[in-house]
Design an enzyme around this catalytic site. Sequence first.
Site, PDB file in Angstrom:
ATOM      1  N   GLY A  49     -15.805  -3.368 -59.062  1.00 20.18           N
ATOM      2  CA  GLY A  49     -16.577  -2.138 -58.903  1.00 20.18           C
ATOM      3  C   GLY A  49     -16.991  -1.443 -60.184  1.00 20.18           C
ATOM      4  N   GLU A 104     -12.590   2.803 -64.244  1.00 19.52           N
ATOM      5  CA  GLU A 104     -12.553   2.501 -62.808  1.00 19.52           C
ATOM      6  C   GLU A 104     -13.739   3.171 -62.116  1.00 19.52           C
ATOM      7  OE1 GLU A 104     -11.967   0.798 -60.397  1.00 19.52           O
ATOM      8  OE2 GLU A 104     -10.037   1.170 -59.448  1.00 19.52           O
ATOM      9  N   ASP A 105     -14.229   2.551 -61.057  1.00 13.81           N
ATOM     10  CA  ASP A 105     -15.360   3.135 -60.333  1.00 13.81           C
ATOM     11  C   ASP A 105     -14.972   4.407 -59.593  1.00 13.81           C
ATOM     12  OD1 ASP A 105     -13.764   1.770 -58.472  1.00 13.81           O
ATOM     13  OD2 ASP A 105     -15.386   0.547 -57.656  1.00 13.81           O
ATOM     14  N   ASP A 108      -9.221   7.035 -55.360  1.00 15.57           N
ATOM     15  CA  ASP A 108      -9.125   7.504 -53.979  1.00 15.57           C
ATOM     16  C   ASP A 108      -7.661   7.878 -53.711  1.00 15.57           C
ATOM     17  OD1 ASP A 108      -9.574   7.953 -51.272  1.00 15.57           O
ATOM     18  OD2 ASP A 108      -9.752   5.839 -50.741  1.00 15.57           O
ATOM     19  N   PHE A 157     -16.968   7.309 -47.388  1.00 15.76           N
ATOM     20  CA  PHE A 157     -17.012   5.989 -48.008  1.00 15.76           C
ATOM     21  C   PHE A 157     -18.375   5.793 -48.658  1.00 15.76           C
ATOM     22  CE2 PHE A 157     -17.117   1.429 -48.493  1.00 15.76           C
ATOM     23  CZ  PHE A 157     -15.838   1.179 -48.949  1.00 15.76           C
ATOM     24  N   VAL A 158     -18.364   5.540 -49.954  1.00 15.92           N
ATOM     25  CA  VAL A 158     -19.622   5.447 -50.694  1.00 15.92           C
ATOM     26  C   VAL A 158     -19.867   4.037 -51.236  1.00 15.92           C
ATOM     27  CG1 VAL A 158     -19.726   7.889 -51.347  1.00 15.92           C
ATOM     28  CG2 VAL A 158     -18.494   6.276 -52.817  1.00 15.92           C
ATOM     29  N   ASP A 164     -18.875  -1.243 -53.451  1.00 18.67           N
ATOM     30  CA  ASP A 164     -19.333  -2.154 -52.407  1.00 18.67           C
ATOM     31  C   ASP A 164     -18.780  -1.819 -51.037  1.00 18.67           C
ATOM     32  OD1 ASP A 164     -16.590  -2.992 -53.092  1.00 18.67           O
ATOM     33  OD2 ASP A 164     -16.988  -4.642 -51.708  1.00 18.67           O
ATOM     34  N   ARG A 170     -23.585  -3.284 -54.262  1.00 15.45           N
ATOM     35  CA  ARG A 170     -23.217  -2.951 -55.639  1.00 15.45           C
ATOM     36  C   ARG A 170     -24.450  -2.735 -56.509  1.00 15.45           C
ATOM     37  NH1 ARG A 170     -17.715  -4.062 -56.071  1.00 15.45           N
ATOM     38  NH2 ARG A 170     -16.947  -5.886 -54.971  1.00 15.45           N
TER      39      ARG A 170
HETATM   40  P1  IMP Z   1      -7.242   3.719 -54.594  1.00 13.54           P
HETATM   41  O1  IMP Z   1      -6.200   2.742 -55.028  1.00 13.54           O
HETATM   42  O2  IMP Z   1      -7.042   4.186 -53.186  1.00 13.54           O
HETATM   43  O3  IMP Z   1      -7.406   4.892 -55.553  1.00 13.54           O
HETATM   44  O4  IMP Z   1      -8.593   2.956 -54.466  1.00 13.54           O
HETATM   45  C1  IMP Z   1      -9.276   2.488 -55.520  1.00 13.54           C
HETATM   46  C2  IMP Z   1     -10.179   1.365 -55.101  1.00 13.54           C
HETATM   47  O5  IMP Z   1     -10.582   1.454 -53.731  1.00 13.54           O
HETATM   48  C3  IMP Z   1     -11.457   1.442 -55.900  1.00 13.54           C
HETATM   49  O6  IMP Z   1     -11.352   0.646 -57.029  1.00 13.54           O
HETATM   50  C4  IMP Z   1     -12.496   0.908 -54.952  1.00 13.54           C
HETATM   51  O7  IMP Z   1     -12.600  -0.474 -55.105  1.00 13.54           O
HETATM   52  C5  IMP Z   1     -11.948   1.190 -53.576  1.00 13.54           C
HETATM   53  N1  IMP Z   1     -12.599   2.357 -52.943  1.00 13.54           N
HETATM   54  C6  IMP Z   1     -12.063   3.562 -52.691  1.00 13.54           C
HETATM   55  N2  IMP Z   1     -12.940   4.388 -52.113  1.00 13.54           N
HETATM   56  C7  IMP Z   1     -14.097   3.679 -52.017  1.00 13.54           C
HETATM   57  C8  IMP Z   1     -15.408   3.999 -51.508  1.00 13.54           C
HETATM   58  O8  IMP Z   1     -15.715   5.111 -51.033  1.00 13.54           O
HETATM   59  N3  IMP Z   1     -16.327   2.993 -51.588  1.00 13.54           N
HETATM   60  C9  IMP Z   1     -16.055   1.771 -52.104  1.00 13.54           C
HETATM   61  N4  IMP Z   1     -14.854   1.451 -52.585  1.00 13.54           N
HETATM   62  C10 IMP Z   1     -13.874   2.386 -52.546  1.00 13.54           C
HETATM   63 MG    MG Z   2     -12.359  -1.097 -57.391  1.00 11.77          MG
END
Ligand code: IMP
Ligand code: MG
Length: 180
Positions: A49, A104-105, A108, A157-158, A164, A170
């Site tokens: 991402g 990081e993209d 969350d 969710f974006v 993606d 992407r």
């Molecule tokens: P975390 O570990 O929950 O903070 O999630 C991080 C990863 O979840 C990111 O690197 C993304 O790949 C994916 N992710 C979280 N939210 C989204 C979203 O809204 N769209 C797409 N990917 C997401």
């Molecule tokens: Mg990611």
Amino acid sequence: MGVIHPLPTRPKRILLPARSIQSRVAELGREIARDFRGEPVCLVGVLTGAVVFLSDLIRHIDTPVEIDFVAASSYGEATHSSGEVRIIKDVSHALRDKHVLIVEDIIDTGLTLRYLMETFSARQPASLDCCVLLDKPARRVAEVPVKYRGFEIEDCFVVGYGLDYRGFYRNLPYISELDA
Ligand code: IMP
Ligand code: MG
């Protein structure tokens, strides 16, 4: 006739137009360059991402940078995190005594970045920080110090600009809510 790959859903509402992303990424690049004061920094992009963000970001950092990549997985193919984080591909460089910035993209739950921060800090870098394009604080489980943040967004969710849904979208130059 070629094989048709129907996408599961279509992006609907545009949250961040390309122009807004580009100007914020330029600001972040200038901020990073200013903070590291000419010291080399190793930017570690989280695959896949962060690829689009990282490649734009580095062109706004006018001080010495190296780039590297790590692949982590927490989502699989769903839109909700399983909570399990794994490193699928590790960085190629040794991080010891380097200024390391994880790129990081989106953050969350924070589980991915917490895991990467813990894993990389054990390698004794000179400094270790995070830079995220998007911050979705609503579902945060793990608190992670994020030094550079592009935008805070609501809990949806974006897709686009690297992000993606099942591997697609992407390539969108903007960030859109997915109609899932
Ligand atoms: P975390 O570990 O929950 O903070 O999630 C991080 C990863 O979840 C990111 O690197 C993304 O790949 C994916 N992710 C979280 N939210 C989204 C979203 O809204 N769209 C797409 N990917 C997401
Ligand atoms: Mg990611």
